[in-house]
Design a protein around this motif. Structure first.
Motif, PDB file in Angstrom:
ATOM      1  N   ARG A  92      -5.105   7.098   0.643  1.00 28.34           N
ATOM      2  CA  ARG A  92      -4.921   6.088  -0.407  1.00 28.34           C
ATOM      3  C   ARG A  92      -6.121   5.147  -0.471  1.00 28.34           C
ATOM      4  N   CYS A  93      -6.640   4.765   0.688  1.00 24.33           N
ATOM      5  CA  CYS A  93      -7.859   3.942   0.728  1.00 24.33           C
ATOM      6  C   CYS A  93      -9.010   4.661   0.054  1.00 24.33           C
ATOM      7  N   TRP A 125      -3.517  -3.790  -4.981  1.00 25.99           N
ATOM      8  CA  TRP A 125      -4.049  -2.683  -4.182  1.00 25.99           C
ATOM      9  C   TRP A 125      -5.528  -2.437  -4.438  1.00 25.99           C
ATOM     10  N   ASP A 126      -5.975  -2.608  -5.637  1.00 23.43           N
ATOM     11  CA  ASP A 126      -7.348  -2.232  -5.975  1.00 23.43           C
ATOM     12  C   ASP A 126      -8.357  -3.297  -5.558  1.00 23.43           C
ATOM     13  N   GLU A 177      -7.349   0.172   6.419  1.00 21.02           N
ATOM     14  CA  GLU A 177      -8.160   0.937   7.370  1.00 21.02           C
ATOM     15  C   GLU A 177      -7.905   0.467   8.800  1.00 21.02           C
ATOM     16  N   THR A 226      -7.704  -5.281   0.569  1.00 19.78           N
ATOM     17  CA  THR A 226      -6.535  -4.440   0.832  1.00 19.78           C
ATOM     18  C   THR A 226      -6.931  -3.172   1.559  1.00 19.78           C
ATOM     19  N   THR A 227      -7.991  -2.520   1.091  1.00 18.17           N
ATOM     20  CA  THR A 227      -8.391  -1.278   1.760  1.00 18.17           C
ATOM     21  C   THR A 227      -8.916  -1.557   3.159  1.00 18.17           C
ATOM     22  N   ASN A 228      -9.559  -2.688   3.367  1.00 23.17           N
ATOM     23  CA  ASN A 228     -10.016  -3.041   4.715  1.00 23.17           C
ATOM     24  C   ASN A 228      -8.831  -3.221   5.653  1.00 23.17           C
ATOM     25  N   GLN A 244       0.812  -1.209   0.000  1.00 24.63           N
ATOM     26  CA  GLN A 244       0.000   0.000   0.000  1.00 24.63           C
ATOM     27  C   GLN A 244       0.846   1.260   0.000  1.00 24.63           C
ATOM     28  N   VAL A 290      -8.700   4.477  -3.741  1.00 23.11           N
ATOM     29  CA  VAL A 290      -9.035   3.145  -4.255  1.00 23.11           C
ATOM     30  C   VAL A 290     -10.538   2.942  -4.229  1.00 23.11           C
ATOM     31  N   ARG A 291     -11.172   3.303  -3.115  1.00 27.15           N
ATOM     32  CA  ARG A 291     -12.623   3.120  -3.012  1.00 27.15           C
ATOM     33  C   ARG A 291     -13.362   3.969  -4.044  1.00 27.15           C
TER      34      ARG A 291
END
Length: 116
Positions: A90-91, A59-60, A69, A64-66, A21, A94-95
């Motif tokens: 960055r999250c 990453w997408d 976070e 990954t975003t979870n 990330q 992506v979201r």
């Protein structure tokens, strides 16, 4: 626990996700965590399959975003607000690419990052 323990593999996997990330190459760490699970007889476990899936998505992905976070909360607790804010931003990006800008998950991340 030792280097071959599944918990060690979990730590390697999470570190790999964080480094990824941050734009750093972490594929080797994630692959090593998968290898450890396979050698421990967990090669067909949901955890191992999730890690293999992560390698294919990068990453997408929501996974990954979870994870990112969750890491931001740890960074905030440690007083590393700048790093936490950068990771949340960055999250958010992506979201926004995955969902629409009006989606509630995007709005939640935006509001949290704004509060930092």
């Amino acid at each position: 626990m030792g280097i071959g323990h599944p918990e060690y593999a979990s730590t390697m996997y999470l570190l790999g996700k964080v480094l990824s990330q941050q734009g750093k190459d972490a594929e080797a760490l994630i692959e090593e965590s998968i290898r450890i699970l396979e050698e421990s007889g967990l090669g067909e476990s949901p955890i191992c399959i999730q890690r293999m899936r992560y390698l294919s998505t990068g990453w997408d992905s929501f996974d990954t975003t979870n994870a990112a976070e969750l890491l931001t909360m740890t960074l905030q607790t440690m007083g590393k607000l700048k790093e936490s804010e950068e990771l949340l931003e960055r999250c958010l990006e992506v979201r926004k690419r995955i969902l629409s800008e009006e989606h509630f998950q995007v709005c939640i991340i935006f509001n949290v990052s704004r509060d930092l």
